[in-house]
Motif scaffolding. Structure first.
Motif, PDB file in Angstrom:
ATOM      1  N   ILE A   1       7.677 -74.941  25.131  1.00 19.91           N
ATOM      2  CA  ILE A   1       7.532 -74.166  23.906  1.00 19.91           C
ATOM      3  C   ILE A   1       8.879 -73.532  23.604  1.00 19.91           C
ATOM      4  O   ILE A   1       9.760 -73.466  24.467  1.00 19.91           O
ATOM      5  N   GLN A   2       9.042 -73.058  22.379  1.00 17.58           N
ATOM      6  CA  GLN A   2      10.264 -72.377  21.980  1.00 17.58           C
ATOM      7  C   GLN A   2       9.922 -70.996  21.450  1.00 17.58           C
ATOM      8  O   GLN A   2       8.971 -70.840  20.686  1.00 17.58           O
ATOM      9  N   MET A   3      10.701 -70.005  21.886  1.00 20.69           N
ATOM     10  CA  MET A   3      10.559 -68.653  21.370  1.00 20.69           C
ATOM     11  C   MET A   3      11.505 -68.476  20.187  1.00 20.69           C
ATOM     12  O   MET A   3      12.669 -68.836  20.260  1.00 20.69           O
ATOM     13  N   ARG A   4      10.995 -67.914  19.109  1.00 20.05           N
ATOM     14  CA  ARG A   4      11.790 -67.744  17.895  1.00 20.05           C
ATOM     15  C   ARG A   4      12.106 -66.279  17.594  1.00 20.05           C
ATOM     16  O   ARG A   4      12.592 -65.977  16.505  1.00 20.05           O
ATOM     17  N   SER A   5      11.807 -65.388  18.521  1.00 19.07           N
ATOM     18  CA  SER A   5      12.179 -63.989  18.358  1.00 19.07           C
ATOM     19  C   SER A   5      12.509 -63.421  19.728  1.00 19.07           C
ATOM     20  O   SER A   5      12.092 -63.965  20.754  1.00 19.07           O
ATOM     21  N   PRO A   6      13.272 -62.339  19.787  1.00 19.62           N
ATOM     22  CA  PRO A   6      13.749 -61.826  21.075  1.00 19.62           C
ATOM     23  C   PRO A   6      12.619 -61.302  21.959  1.00 19.62           C
ATOM     24  O   PRO A   6      11.569 -60.867  21.489  1.00 19.62           O
ATOM     25  N   ILE A   7      12.871 -61.315  23.282  1.00 19.03           N
ATOM     26  CA  ILE A   7      11.969 -60.696  24.250  1.00 19.03           C
ATOM     27  C   ILE A   7      12.228 -59.189  24.226  1.00 19.03           C
ATOM     28  O   ILE A   7      13.374 -58.763  24.377  1.00 19.03           O
ATOM     29  N   PRO A   8      11.209 -58.352  24.018  1.00 17.61           N
ATOM     30  CA  PRO A   8      11.469 -56.923  23.818  1.00 17.61           C
ATOM     31  C   PRO A   8      11.960 -56.185  25.051  1.00 17.61           C
ATOM     32  O   PRO A   8      12.799 -55.287  24.932  1.00 17.61           O
ATOM     33  N   ASN A   9      11.463 -56.525  26.253  1.00 19.59           N
ATOM     34  CA  ASN A   9      11.838 -55.777  27.451  1.00 19.59           C
ATOM     35  C   ASN A   9      11.589 -56.631  28.689  1.00 19.59           C
ATOM     36  O   ASN A   9      11.069 -57.756  28.600  1.00 19.59           O
ATOM     37  N   ARG A  10      11.978 -56.111  29.849  1.00 17.60           N
ATOM     38  CA  ARG A  10      11.831 -56.869  31.092  1.00 17.60           C
ATOM     39  C   ARG A  10      10.371 -57.062  31.475  1.00 17.60           C
ATOM     40  O   ARG A  10      10.018 -58.053  32.123  1.00 17.60           O
ATOM     41  N   LYS A  11       9.511 -56.147  31.094  1.00 15.11           N
ATOM     42  CA  LYS A  11       8.083 -56.311  31.348  1.00 15.11           C
ATOM     43  C   LYS A  11       7.557 -57.542  30.618  1.00 15.11           C
ATOM     44  O   LYS A  11       6.844 -58.371  31.200  1.00 15.11           O
ATOM     45  N   ALA A  12       7.894 -57.680  29.344  1.00 19.51           N
ATOM     46  CA  ALA A  12       7.462 -58.852  28.579  1.00 19.51           C
ATOM     47  C   ALA A  12       8.104 -60.122  29.124  1.00 19.51           C
ATOM     48  O   ALA A  12       7.458 -61.176  29.202  1.00 19.51           O
ATOM     49  N   LEU A  13       9.388 -60.045  29.509  1.00 21.27           N
ATOM     50  CA  LEU A  13      10.063 -61.201  30.096  1.00 21.27           C
ATOM     51  C   LEU A  13       9.344 -61.673  31.347  1.00 21.27           C
ATOM     52  O   LEU A  13       9.130 -62.879  31.549  1.00 21.27           O
ATOM     53  N   PHE A  14       8.959 -60.735  32.199  1.00 22.97           N
ATOM     54  CA  PHE A  14       8.245 -61.073  33.425  1.00 22.97           C
ATOM     55  C   PHE A  14       6.892 -61.703  33.119  1.00 22.97           C
ATOM     56  O   PHE A  14       6.548 -62.761  33.661  1.00 22.97           O
ATOM     57  N   ASP A  15       6.121 -61.061  32.242  1.00 22.02           N
ATOM     58  CA  ASP A  15       4.768 -61.544  31.966  1.00 22.02           C
ATOM     59  C   ASP A  15       4.777 -62.926  31.321  1.00 22.02           C
ATOM     60  O   ASP A  15       3.981 -63.795  31.682  1.00 22.02           O
ATOM     61  N   VAL A  16       5.662 -63.124  30.352  1.00 25.45           N
ATOM     62  CA  VAL A  16       5.727 -64.438  29.690  1.00 25.45           C
ATOM     63  C   VAL A  16       6.155 -65.514  30.686  1.00 25.45           C
ATOM     64  O   VAL A  16       5.616 -66.626  30.687  1.00 25.45           O
ATOM     65  N   SER A  17       7.102 -65.189  31.562  1.00 24.10           N
ATOM     66  CA  SER A  17       7.641 -66.181  32.495  1.00 24.10           C
ATOM     67  C   SER A  17       6.646 -66.551  33.580  1.00 24.10           C
ATOM     68  O   SER A  17       6.505 -67.725  33.928  1.00 24.10           O
ATOM     69  N   ILE A  18       5.935 -65.562  34.132  1.00 25.37           N
ATOM     70  CA  ILE A  18       5.049 -65.852  35.256  1.00 25.37           C
ATOM     71  C   ILE A  18       3.708 -66.404  34.800  1.00 25.37           C
ATOM     72  O   ILE A  18       2.998 -67.052  35.584  1.00 25.37           O
ATOM     73  N   ALA A  19       3.352 -66.189  33.538  1.00 23.16           N
ATOM     74  CA  ALA A  19       2.046 -66.639  33.056  1.00 23.16           C
ATOM     75  C   ALA A  19       1.901 -68.156  33.135  1.00 23.16           C
ATOM     76  O   ALA A  19       0.830 -68.669  33.477  1.00 23.16           O
ATOM     77  N   GLY A  20       2.977 -68.897  32.831  1.00 26.64           N
ATOM     78  CA  GLY A  20       2.904 -70.352  32.852  1.00 26.64           C
ATOM     79  C   GLY A  20       2.638 -70.927  34.234  1.00 26.64           C
ATOM     80  O   GLY A  20       1.666 -71.657  34.430  1.00 26.64           O
ATOM     81  N   PRO A  21       3.511 -70.627  35.228  1.00 25.14           N
ATOM     82  CA  PRO A  21       3.266 -71.158  36.573  1.00 25.14           C
ATOM     83  C   PRO A  21       1.929 -70.734  37.163  1.00 25.14           C
ATOM     84  O   PRO A  21       1.253 -71.545  37.806  1.00 25.14           O
ATOM     85  N   LEU A  22       1.507 -69.494  36.947  1.00 26.31           N
ATOM     86  CA  LEU A  22       0.232 -69.045  37.518  1.00 26.31           C
ATOM     87  C   LEU A  22      -0.946 -69.749  36.852  1.00 26.31           C
ATOM     88  O   LEU A  22      -1.888 -70.174  37.525  1.00 26.31           O
ATOM     89  N   ALA A  23      -0.904 -69.884  35.520  1.00 24.57           N
ATOM     90  CA  ALA A  23      -1.987 -70.577  34.826  1.00 24.57           C
ATOM     91  C   ALA A  23      -2.058 -72.036  35.255  1.00 24.57           C
ATOM     92  O   ALA A  23      -3.146 -72.575  35.516  1.00 24.57           O
ATOM     93  N   GLY A  24      -0.897 -72.685  35.339  1.00 27.07           N
ATOM     94  CA  GLY A  24      -0.890 -74.083  35.777  1.00 27.07           C
ATOM     95  C   GLY A  24      -1.370 -74.237  37.204  1.00 27.07           C
ATOM     96  O   GLY A  24      -2.089 -75.193  37.527  1.00 27.07           O
TER      97      GLY A  24
END
Length: 491
Positions: free
Chosen positions: A292-315
């Protein structure tokens, strides 16, 4: 198959080299690419001459890899260009990751002398005492002394900037090389697009659907071949293709859920993102993954962490039941010289700690120390799901794992962790030859990850623990089963 794999690896390697280092060195990209591809070319030549029956000597694997890595580094340093002083600090201006937005370089409208007073007034002395303002071609850097918590400082100053300048700038909060946080104002290109008469189309549902169908066709074809279907039989009786559906549906489900984890989490944080796009491939695994592609900035490190870890954990959550069911329906075969990590017809379960534990759980006492596994198509998809999870969790640069350690420890520490991880995987590839290609690819991935807008505020303890658990999952996937545990499990 060797030709197609080598072609695919060569294209991927060239694109990675061109994207990651072409702007940092005057050494020709083709020369760097050739040096990096030399170990793979040597091993492919050995396979063509001697076949898969005779494994290459260890010296042929180790020494070309070491020499080529050193030669690559020397060539890169020989032609290295002097970086700009703000290159490391302003990585957010020119994002490159598939998970982060891609900003278009545009000229910054200069802040007039009268506006500088307004800008200084946005920094209350009790929140962030500003020392000086630096003007760069695409940024305005504000340095000073923080007087409160990073979260409060960012929120207050962001509100002040928006009150004075509207949506003209994006406000980035980073930690400098001296450990002091600073603010950067960069042009908000998205604001200009939002004011245009024609709104930007974030995603293309028709393209996404077409790629899903095309990937379903290619993975079904590959799955039928894995199930033993002969190409002549496929030509005479296309219904045999249905034998490839279990593999295709299993693999696409794992990849799709992985990307949906990223997508839904991004939507939760109101980050504009495209739908998952699959990459069909008419050979090899039938697909080169999804993104997927993100078209707007990541607001903070909390969001960066959650977006990044959600994929591997869900898979991974989807991978586990599919892999266990597939292992239950797989066949045991005697262990031979061809048994290895990448042979689905004679897979050595002790190649991975987690795979060994799941195999013992699924097959029980039938699995012995002399047994290999002829994987069921669903088990092949599940095993590939483990590999995808492990590769994405590698704590290097712009991979999911790189984003995770960046969110946990900060950008500078994440760079050090990424470099160590590269070296450790290279050493592991001397034991597990199947990881050699991935170890080489990791050498080309940039270590610097793009920061979030507020890249200073740290994570809470719960997320730190979850991140460490994700790294532990990576370890038990990639490390081979220790002999002491194998004796205990009688495998």
């Amino acid at each position: 198959m060797t030709f197609w794999f080598l072609l695919l690896l060569g294209l991927a390697t060239y694109l990675i080299v061109q994207r990651s280092v072409a702007q940092m060195t005057s050494t020709p990209v083709w020369l760097l690419w050739l040096v990096l591809m030399t170990p793979a070319l040597i091993l492919s030549g050995w396979t063509l001459v001697y076949g898969t029956q005779q494994p290459p000597p260890s010296a042929l694997v180790i020494w070309p890899s070491i020499i080529c890595v050193l030669l690559y580094w020397l060539l890169f340093q020989w032609g290295r260009r002097t970086p700009r002083d703000t290159q490391t600090e302003l990585q957010a201006i020119e994002p490159q990751s598939a998970i982060h937005p891609t900003a278009e370089p545009v000229p910054v409208r200069p802040i007039e002398p009268t506006e500088e007073t307004q800008l200084r007034n946005c920094f209350p002395w009790s929140v962030y005492y500003i020392h000086n303002i630096e003007y760069r071609p695409q940024a305005v850097i504000c340095r000073g002394q923080i007087r409160t918590t990073p979260t409060q400082a960012y929120q207050q100053i962001k509100a002040n900037i928006e009150a004075q300048f509207g949506d003209r700038f994006l406000l980035i909060f980073q930690e400098g090389s001296n450990g002091k946080p600073f603010f950067v104002l960069v042009p908000n290109t998205q604001a200009a697009k939002n004011t245009s008469s024609k709104p930007e189309q974030v995603t293309r549902p028709r393209l996404a659907l077409f790629l899903v169908l095309a990937t379903l066709a290619t993975t079904t074809f590959v799955g039928a071949n894995l199930d033993g279907a002969d190409p002549k039989q496929l030509a005479s009786d296309p219904s045999i293709l249905l034998q490839g559906l279990p593999y295709a549906l299993g693999l696409m489900t794992i990849l799709g859920i992985h990307e949906l984890g990223h997508y839904l989490t991004a939507r939760y944080y109101k980050i504009r993102a495209t739908l998952p796009y699959f990459i069909p491939l008419p050979f090899f695994l039938g697909t080169f993954g999804a993104f997927i592609q993100m078209r707007s900035p990541i607001p903070n490190r909390k969001a960066l962490f959650d977006v990044s870890i959600a994929g591997p954990l869900a898979g991974f959550v989807v991978t586990l039941p599919l892999l266990i069911w597939g292992l239950i329906n797989s066949e045991l075969v005697p262990m031979t010289d061809q048994t290895g990590l990448l042979n689905p017809e004679a897979l050595n379960p002790k190649s991975s700690i987690l795979l060994a534990l799941l195999s013992k759980l699924a097959l029980g006492s039938q699995l012995t120390s002399t047994s290999a596994i002829n994987l069921h198509p669903i088990a092949i998809a599940g095993f590939l799901g483990l590999i995808v999870t492990a590769l994405n969790l590698m704590p290097v640069g712009q991979l999911d794992g790189g984003h995770i350690v960046h969110a946990m420890f900060g950008q500078k520490t994440a760079i050090v962790i990424g470099q160590i991880s590269r070296l450790l995987l290279l050493l592991l590839s001397l034991v597990q030859s199947g990881f050699l290609i991935w170890a080489i690819i990791l050498l080309f991935i940039p270590l610097i990850d793009e920061p979030a807008l507020n890249d200073v505020t740290e994570l809470d303890n719960k997320r730190d623990i979850l991140g460490l658990m994700a790294m532990a999952l990576l370890i038990i996937i990639v490390l081979p089963l220790p002999q002491a545990i194998a004796n205990l499990l009688q495998i």
